[in-house]
Design an enzyme around this catalytic site. Structure first.
Site, PDB file in Angstrom:
ATOM      1  N   ASN A 109       0.807  -1.228   0.000  1.00 40.62           N
ATOM      2  CA  ASN A 109       0.000   0.000   0.000  1.00 40.62           C
ATOM      3  C   ASN A 109       0.839   1.277   0.000  1.00 40.62           C
ATOM      4  O   ASN A 109       0.476   2.258  -0.650  1.00 40.62           O
ATOM      5  CB  ASN A 109      -1.019  -0.014   1.140  1.00 40.62           C
ATOM      6  CG  ASN A 109      -0.371  -0.060   2.502  1.00 40.62           C
ATOM      7  OD1 ASN A 109       0.669  -0.695   2.680  1.00 40.62           O
ATOM      8  ND2 ASN A 109      -0.954   0.608   3.450  1.00 40.62           N
ATOM      9  N   GLY A 128       1.997  -6.209   7.191  1.00 36.74           N
ATOM     10  CA  GLY A 128       1.089  -6.813   6.217  1.00 36.74           C
ATOM     11  C   GLY A 128      -0.186  -7.257   6.904  1.00 36.74           C
ATOM     12  O   GLY A 128      -0.547  -6.727   7.963  1.00 36.74           O
ATOM     13  N   THR A 146      -3.102  -9.477   8.898  1.00 37.17           N
ATOM     14  CA  THR A 146      -3.108 -10.178  10.188  1.00 37.17           C
ATOM     15  C   THR A 146      -2.943 -11.687  10.010  1.00 37.17           C
ATOM     16  O   THR A 146      -2.214 -12.328  10.778  1.00 37.17           O
ATOM     17  CB  THR A 146      -4.406  -9.826  10.956  1.00 37.17           C
ATOM     18  OG1 THR A 146      -4.321  -8.445  11.301  1.00 37.17           O
ATOM     19  CG2 THR A 146      -4.572 -10.643  12.225  1.00 37.17           C
ATOM     20  N   THR A 164      -1.330 -13.263   7.625  1.00 36.32           N
ATOM     21  CA  THR A 164       0.079 -13.526   7.296  1.00 36.32           C
ATOM     22  C   THR A 164       0.930 -13.394   8.559  1.00 36.32           C
ATOM     23  O   THR A 164       1.823 -14.207   8.812  1.00 36.32           O
ATOM     24  CB  THR A 164       0.591 -12.544   6.221  1.00 36.32           C
ATOM     25  OG1 THR A 164      -0.386 -12.405   5.207  1.00 36.32           O
ATOM     26  CG2 THR A 164       1.900 -13.000   5.615  1.00 36.32           C
ATOM     27  N   GLU A 220       3.425  -5.580  12.278  1.00 34.76           N
ATOM     28  CA  GLU A 220       2.504  -4.449  12.075  1.00 34.76           C
ATOM     29  C   GLU A 220       1.411  -4.945  11.147  1.00 34.76           C
ATOM     30  O   GLU A 220       1.655  -5.167   9.960  1.00 34.76           O
ATOM     31  CB  GLU A 220       3.241  -3.264  11.436  1.00 34.76           C
ATOM     32  CG  GLU A 220       4.399  -2.729  12.253  1.00 34.76           C
ATOM     33  CD  GLU A 220       3.967  -2.151  13.588  1.00 34.76           C
ATOM     34  OE1 GLU A 220       2.791  -1.751  13.724  1.00 34.76           O
ATOM     35  OE2 GLU A 220       4.804  -2.124  14.503  1.00 34.76           O
ATOM     36  N   CYS A 258      -3.388   1.441   6.354  1.00 35.51           N
ATOM     37  CA  CYS A 258      -3.821   0.663   7.525  1.00 35.51           C
ATOM     38  C   CYS A 258      -4.454   1.562   8.581  1.00 35.51           C
ATOM     39  O   CYS A 258      -5.170   1.077   9.444  1.00 35.51           O
ATOM     40  CB  CYS A 258      -2.623  -0.081   8.103  1.00 35.51           C
ATOM     41  SG  CYS A 258      -1.239   1.005   8.453  1.00 35.51           S
ATOM     42  N   GLU A 298       7.170   0.229  16.097  1.00 32.66           N
ATOM     43  CA  GLU A 298       8.252   0.766  15.277  1.00 32.66           C
ATOM     44  C   GLU A 298       8.435   2.238  15.641  1.00 32.66           C
ATOM     45  O   GLU A 298       7.725   2.780  16.464  1.00 32.66           O
ATOM     46  CB  GLU A 298       7.899   0.614  13.798  1.00 32.66           C
ATOM     47  CG  GLU A 298       7.731  -0.840  13.374  1.00 32.66           C
ATOM     48  CD  GLU A 298       7.507  -1.009  11.876  1.00 32.66           C
ATOM     49  OE1 GLU A 298       6.551  -0.418  11.343  1.00 32.66           O
ATOM     50  OE2 GLU A 298       8.298  -1.724  11.241  1.00 32.66           O
TER      51      GLU A 298
HETATM   52  P1  NAD Z   1       0.182  -9.492   2.937  1.00 28.67           P
HETATM   53  O1  NAD Z   1       0.196 -10.002   4.335  1.00 28.67           O
HETATM   54  O2  NAD Z   1      -0.512 -10.270   1.910  1.00 28.67           O
HETATM   55  O3  NAD Z   1       1.675  -9.293   2.385  1.00 28.67           O
HETATM   56  C1  NAD Z   1       2.611  -8.491   3.034  1.00 28.67           C
HETATM   57  C2  NAD Z   1       4.000  -8.983   2.682  1.00 28.67           C
HETATM   58  O4  NAD Z   1       4.174 -10.278   3.224  1.00 28.67           O
HETATM   59  C3  NAD Z   1       4.254  -9.126   1.182  1.00 28.67           C
HETATM   60  O5  NAD Z   1       5.588  -8.775   0.894  1.00 28.67           O
HETATM   61  C4  NAD Z   1       4.018 -10.602   0.943  1.00 28.67           C
HETATM   62  O6  NAD Z   1       4.700 -11.119  -0.165  1.00 28.67           O
HETATM   63  C5  NAD Z   1       4.582 -11.188   2.230  1.00 28.67           C
HETATM   64  N1  NAD Z   1       4.049 -12.504   2.582  1.00 28.67           N
HETATM   65  C6  NAD Z   1       2.844 -13.038   2.263  1.00 28.67           C
HETATM   66  N2  NAD Z   1       2.751 -14.298   2.753  1.00 28.67           N
HETATM   67  C7  NAD Z   1       3.911 -14.554   3.400  1.00 28.67           C
HETATM   68  C8  NAD Z   1       4.415 -15.680   4.091  1.00 28.67           C
HETATM   69  N3  NAD Z   1       3.701 -16.792   4.243  1.00 28.67           N
HETATM   70  N4  NAD Z   1       5.642 -15.607   4.636  1.00 28.67           N
HETATM   71  C9  NAD Z   1       6.371 -14.476   4.510  1.00 28.67           C
HETATM   72  N5  NAD Z   1       5.959 -13.381   3.839  1.00 28.67           N
HETATM   73  C10 NAD Z   1       4.739 -13.408   3.292  1.00 28.67           C
HETATM   74  O7  NAD Z   1      -0.382  -8.012   3.042  1.00 28.67           O
HETATM   75  P2  NAD Z   1      -0.671  -6.996   1.841  1.00 28.67           P
HETATM   76  O8  NAD Z   1      -1.951  -7.429   1.183  1.00 28.67           O
HETATM   77  O9  NAD Z   1       0.550  -6.792   1.042  1.00 28.67           O
HETATM   78  O10 NAD Z   1      -0.933  -5.641   2.652  1.00 28.67           O
HETATM   79  C11 NAD Z   1      -2.146  -5.249   3.172  1.00 28.67           C
HETATM   80  C12 NAD Z   1      -2.202  -5.486   4.660  1.00 28.67           C
HETATM   81  O11 NAD Z   1      -1.132  -4.816   5.305  1.00 28.67           O
HETATM   82  C13 NAD Z   1      -3.459  -4.928   5.302  1.00 28.67           C
HETATM   83  O12 NAD Z   1      -3.970  -5.860   6.211  1.00 28.67           O
HETATM   84  C14 NAD Z   1      -2.962  -3.694   6.035  1.00 28.67           C
HETATM   85  O13 NAD Z   1      -3.739  -3.293   7.147  1.00 28.67           O
HETATM   86  C15 NAD Z   1      -1.612  -4.129   6.455  1.00 28.67           C
HETATM   87  N6  NAD Z   1      -0.772  -2.978   6.758  1.00 28.67           N
HETATM   88  C16 NAD Z   1      -0.444  -2.730   8.063  1.00 28.67           C
HETATM   89  C17 NAD Z   1       0.327  -1.629   8.389  1.00 28.67           C
HETATM   90  C18 NAD Z   1       0.722  -1.326   9.813  1.00 28.67           C
HETATM   91  O14 NAD Z   1       1.617  -0.528  10.008  1.00 28.67           O
HETATM   92  N7  NAD Z   1       0.092  -1.931  10.803  1.00 28.67           N
HETATM   93  C19 NAD Z   1       0.772  -0.781   7.360  1.00 28.67           C
HETATM   94  C20 NAD Z   1       0.408  -1.061   6.055  1.00 28.67           C
HETATM   95  C21 NAD Z   1      -0.360  -2.171   5.758  1.00 28.67           C
END
Ligand code: NAD
Length: 480
Positions: free
Chosen positions: A150, A226, A228, A230, A248, A282, A461
């Site tokens: 994002n 990423g 929750t 994951t 996060e 997020c 962080e």
């Molecule tokens: P995602 O969990 O699908 O992917 C995030 C990252 O993790 C990507 O690089 C992906 O390739 C990697 N990944 C996926 N599966 C994995 C695994 N099994 N092992 C290791 N790495 C893996 O999330 P997304 O769709 O890219 O992002 C959206 C999510 O991120 C939303 O839920 C959003 O709320 C969250 N987010 C949180 C914050 C925060 O600071 N809390 C900030 C931005 C986004």
């Protein structure tokens, strides 16, 4: 068609398995680049390079590391236009947003941690008449940083900058959905004089490349942003290996509006907190709670503004919203709009995809959407949608709105609009959230703890929190 490469040991290289995957441009729905579909073999190479580099990087003075990181910050800044174009093309966000927010923030992240490390100090604890304890804070070694799509370079650099400043070597993976600016970063790092192998950037899917980072026994800490689900998988995998973890995760943040707020300021900020970056932040306030006495006034004014919002291709200077990040994500958001209808919600604005003219006719565009008439505990109000969709719900008193605000499994951020100071403090104290904004949204001071409670994550962080995470404390006692 352009082929991106991994950046390992200071060299751009193809993935060991030779496999590539498509990279889509959300504005057009067309494939415009190929990215490495890396696996554990590439992660192994990256770890070998990082192990070789660690004795050099960790032995440098804070000042030497800081100088290199400041060069990275200015290297990105000097190519602001190119980075912003790339970010906007890869993600679908309006170019203006990438120019004014994403890339400047990536510059700030490097700048901030390059200077923070010069001020980082460790504690000592004297025991009168007995001796003194002092605490060393050593870099951990090799750490893994995994980031989402994002805010691609913004969040990628938010992790790797403190990790590097603290003297660690890094194996990092940007989202496979938005790899481009992380790919460009390799050259900047090289030009800044960072020793080979200190920062290694691997591209590929989460389930293979990401998983290989999480599972590699010599990667001692994982910083992940990423979803929750994951995060839960990563925690389950990494915990038995005793890795340090910073997670996060998702959010479903309340935006609570009391009748005594500054209405105009609240309204314009609520437009941003609802729909900035197509609602894919997020911290967006996707559940809007409005005190009943101003509910109708708010609804009318808000819906008028949302109806007038321009959704267009990212390079259109008039675009308030660009494209959402991918076709699967667009379908997911649309399915939640259908769910909201099934759950009894009324669509007050939006609710559908937008068809632009060619060449953008296959892009992923959604109208910003406002829904009312849902119960606080229905799925639409409990699950993260992560798109330009908000619900509005009236409330009668503080207790009721606190109960509704705190009812989700998430606890990332909350926004509160009121001019009653006592109420503001009272509510801030009781909200289940890692971050509370009062009469504001997304005002960020990089020194403050950043992160969420409950299913929104583990750890914080930012500022010293990040430097503490990326170092291992060792207490030494000396007897008098
Ligand atoms: P995602 O969990 O699908 O992917 C995030 C990252 O993790 C990507 O690089 C992906 O390739 C990697 N990944 C996926 N599966 C994995 C695994 N099994 N092992 C290791 N790495 C893996 O999330 P997304 O769709 O890219 O992002 C959206 C999510 O991120 C939303 O839920 C959003 O709320 C969250 N987010 C949180 C914050 C925060 O600071 N809390 C900030 C931005 C986004």
């Amino acid at each position: 068609m352009e082929k991106l490469q991994n950046f390992i040991n200071g060299v751009y290289q193809d993935p060991v398995n030779g496999a590539y995957m498509d990279n889509y441009e959300p504005a057009t729905g067309e494939v415009y680049a190929q990215i490495p579909n890396s696996d554990e073999d590439d992660v192994k190479l990256a770890v070998q390079a990082a192990e070789k580099a660690f004795p050099i990087w960790s032995a440098m003075s804070n000042n030497e590391r800081s100088e290199i990181m400041l060069k990275i910050a200015s290297g990105i800044e000097a190519r602001l236009d190119e980075f912003a174009q790339a970010e906007s093309r890869d993600n679908g966000k309006p170019l203006k947003l990438a120019m004014n927010v994403d890339i400047p923030r990536a510059v700030s992240n490097f700048h901030f941690f390059a200077t923070a490390i010069e001020h980082f100090a460790s504690e000592s604890h004297q025991m009168v008449g007995v001796g003194i304890n002092y605490t060393l804070r050593k870099p951990i070694g090799i750490v893994g940083c995994i980031s989402p799509w994002n805010l691609p370079l913004y969040l990628f650099s938010w992790k790797i900058a403190p990790a590097l400043a603290a003297g660690n070597c890094v194996v990092a993976k940007p989202s496979e959905v938005t790899p481009y600016t992380a790919y460009l970063l390799g050259q900047i790092v090289k030009d800044a004089g960072m020793p080979d192998g200190v920062l290694n950037i691997i591209h590929g899917e989460g389930g293979t490349a990401g998983d290989a980072i999480v599972k590699h026994p010599r990667i001692k800490a994982i910083s992940f942003t990423g979803g929750t689900n994951t995060g839960e998988y990563i925690a389950r995998t990494a915990a038995p290996m005793f890795k340090k973890l910073s997670l996060e995760l998702g959010g479903k943040n309340p935006n609570i509006i009391f009748a005594d707020c500054d209405f105009d300021e609240m309204l314009s900020t609520t437009m941003r907190s609802s729909f900035a970056n197509q609602g894919q932040i997020c911290l967006c306030g996707s559940r809007i709670f409005v005190e009943r006495s101003i509910y109708e006034k708010f609804k009318k004014a808000f819906v008028e503004k949302v109806d007038a919002t321009i959704v267009s291709y990212p390079n259109d200077p008039k675009a308030k919203l660009g494209a959402v990040v991918s076709k699967p994500h667009m379908d997911k958001v649309l399915s939640y709009i259908e769910l909201a209808k099934d759950e009894g919600g009324t669509i007050l604005s939006g609710g559908e995809a937008v068809q632009l003219e060619a060449p953008y006719n296959n892009g992923y565009y959604l109208r910003p959407t406002v829904i009312e008439g849902l119960s606080y505990d229905c799925r639409t109000n409990q699950e993260e949608i992560f798109g330009p969709v908000v619900t509005i719900t009236p409330f009668d008193n503080e207790e009721e709105v606190l109960m509704m605000a705190n009812s989700t499994k998430y606890g990332l951020s909350a926004t509160l609009w009121t001019s009653d100071l006592k109420r503001a403090h009272r509510m801030a104290d009781k909200l289940h959230a890692g971050i509370v904004w009062i009469n504001a949204w997304l005002v960020r001071d990089l020194r403050t703890p950043f992160g969420g409670a409950k299913a929104s994550g583990v750890g914080r962080e930012g500022g010293w929190e990040a430097l503490r995470f990326f170092t291992e404390p060792k207490n030494v006692f000396v007897k008098y």
